[in-house]
Design an enzyme around this catalytic site. Structure first.
Site, short mmCIF file in Angstrom:
data_model
loop_
_atom_site.label_atom_id
_atom_site.label_comp_id
_atom_site.label_asym_id
_atom_site.label_seq_id
_atom_site.Cartn_x
_atom_site.Cartn_y
_atom_site.Cartn_z
N ASN A 9 39.14 42.39 36.33
CA ASN A 9 38.82 41.28 36.83
C ASN A 9 38.85 41.02 37.73
OD1 ASN A 9 38.89 38.38 36.91
ND2 ASN A 9 41.31 37.86 36.23
N TRP A 10 37.52 40.91 38.68
CA TRP A 10 37.54 41.36 40.46
C TRP A 10 37.95 40.09 40.36
CZ3 TRP A 10 32.54 43.76 41.96
CH2 TRP A 10 32.85 45.17 41.79
N LYS A 11 38.63 38.05 40.12
CA LYS A 11 39.05 36.86 40.35
C LYS A 11 37.47 36.95 40.96
CE LYS A 11 43.40 38.06 39.27
NZ LYS A 11 45.07 37.40 39.04
N HIS A 93 42.15 31.74 31.65
CA HIS A 93 43.16 32.61 32.72
C HIS A 93 43.61 31.40 33.03
CE1 HIS A 93 45.20 34.84 35.50
NE2 HIS A 93 44.60 35.63 35.40
N GLU A 95 45.39 30.92 35.84
CA GLU A 95 44.87 30.47 37.23
C GLU A 95 43.65 29.51 36.90
OE1 GLU A 95 43.09 34.04 39.15
OE2 GLU A 95 45.56 34.40 38.75
N GLU A 163 49.60 38.11 29.17
CA GLU A 163 49.74 37.79 30.51
C GLU A 163 51.00 36.94 31.32
OE1 GLU A 163 45.53 39.37 33.14
OE2 GLU A 163 45.97 37.40 32.53
N GLY A 169 49.85 38.82 39.79
CA GLY A 169 49.55 39.44 41.62
C GLY A 169 50.74 39.66 42.53
N SER A 209 50.04 42.83 37.09
CA SER A 209 50.84 43.68 37.94
C SER A 209 50.79 45.06 37.19
CB SER A 209 52.13 43.10 38.12
OG SER A 209 51.46 42.63 39.96
N GLY A 230 44.07 42.34 37.20
CA GLY A 230 42.85 42.10 39.04
C GLY A 230 43.62 42.79 40.03
N GLY A 231 44.40 42.72 40.42
CA GLY A 231 44.06 43.51 42.02
C GLY A 231 43.56 45.07 41.74
P1 PGA Z 1 46.97 41.31 38.53
O1 PGA Z 1 46.25 40.38 37.74
O2 PGA Z 1 46.93 42.48 38.32
O3 PGA Z 1 46.65 41.17 40.49
O4 PGA Z 1 48.57 40.99 38.32
C1 PGA Z 1 46.40 40.83 36.21
C2 PGA Z 1 45.51 39.19 36.01
O5 PGA Z 1 45.76 38.35 36.51
O6 PGA Z 1 44.42 39.41 35.12
#
Ligand code: PGA
Length: 248
Positions: A9-11, A93, A95, A163, A169, A209, A230-231
């Site tokens: 997930n590149w956000k 998600h 977010e 999640e 993050g 993470s 994500g990251g």
């Molecule tokens: P992260 O994000 O790997 O940067 O913790 C995961 C996500 O939000 O899908």
């Protein structure tokens, strides 16, 4: 019986230059032993889909609107994602739930729209730190699962992602027992609601993470069928190491 999946997930990260990472990934992992999905920002979907068109890497969106079309300035429909080359879409998600006030009911409507357009929905569930500390994790996950997933779920149109919000993050990862408890719970709820066939074959990803150095341990947990990353999905080297851990 459940093929593992590494989903990135590149956000809100990435411009045209970032697609070079996708090319590296496609070259290095042409024979990945798991499914690979990358969800770039909407502006990159069609270019990303063109880049990986000859490979097994799938491309997804990060959200869609619940309506088929209409006066919704700034929004993107599921059919538009599909038309741009996406086969999947992340929905619910944390977010989106937090920053855009998305309720489980809204996520459910979006999932129906995704299915109508032929997309697989990656539906996210997760508790906050306060909810975990109050020992409400399973209630929250159970409620989100019941509310966010429409009745017509199949193992092909649905992927669930657990999640924990406090792990996203932050570099803070639940213990393997904590991950296992929630994944077992989600599996049991899927079986109860959709029957053993769908319940046992639907993939449940862990997200929050996930990094090259913890991936192997997390993937050893029963009912963890892969990761939503994500990251660490932004760099081909890191995401490649996670793919390798899943393929081992
Ligand atoms: P992260 O994000 O790997 O940067 O913790 C995961 C996500 O939000 O899908």
């Amino acid at each position: 019986m459940r093929r593992k999946m590494a989903a990135g997930n590149w956000k809100m990260n990435g411009t045209g230059d970032t697609l070079a990472e996708l090319t590296t990934l496609a070259n290095d992992h042409a024979q990945a032993g798991c499914d690979v999905l990358i969800c770039p920002p909407a502006t990159l979907i069609s270019r990303a889909a063109e880049r990986v068109g000859h490979t097994t890497i799938a491309i997804g969106g990060q959200d869609c609107h619940a309506a088929e079309k209409g006066a919704h300035t700034g929004d993107i429909s599921a059919a538009m994602l599909r038309d741009a080359g996406a086969s999947h879409v992340i929905l619910g998600h944390s977010e989106r739930r937090e920053n855009h006030g998305e309720s489980s009911e809204m996520v459910r409507a979006k999932a129906r729209a995704a299915w109508d357009a032929g997309l697989t929905a990656v539906i996210c569930l997760g508790e906050s730190l306060a909810e975990r500390e109050a020992a409400n994790t399973l209630d929250i996950i159970g409620g989100q699962l019941a509310g966010s997933i429409p009745d017509a779920a199949t193992a092909e149109n649905l992927i669930v992602a657990y999640e924990p919000i406090w792990a996203i993050g932050t570099g803070r990862v639940p213990t393997l027992d904590q991950i296992g408890e929630v994944h077992d719970f989600i599996r049991a709820r899927l079986e109860r609601r959709f029957g053993a066939g769908v319940g046992k074959t639907t993939r449940i990803l862990y997200g929050g993470s996930v990094k090259p150095d913890n991936a192997r341990d997390i993937f050893s947990v029963a009912n963890v069928d892969g990761a939503l990353v994500g990251g660490a999905s932004l760099k081909a080297a890191d995401f490649g190491a996670i793919i390798a851990a899943l393929s081992a």
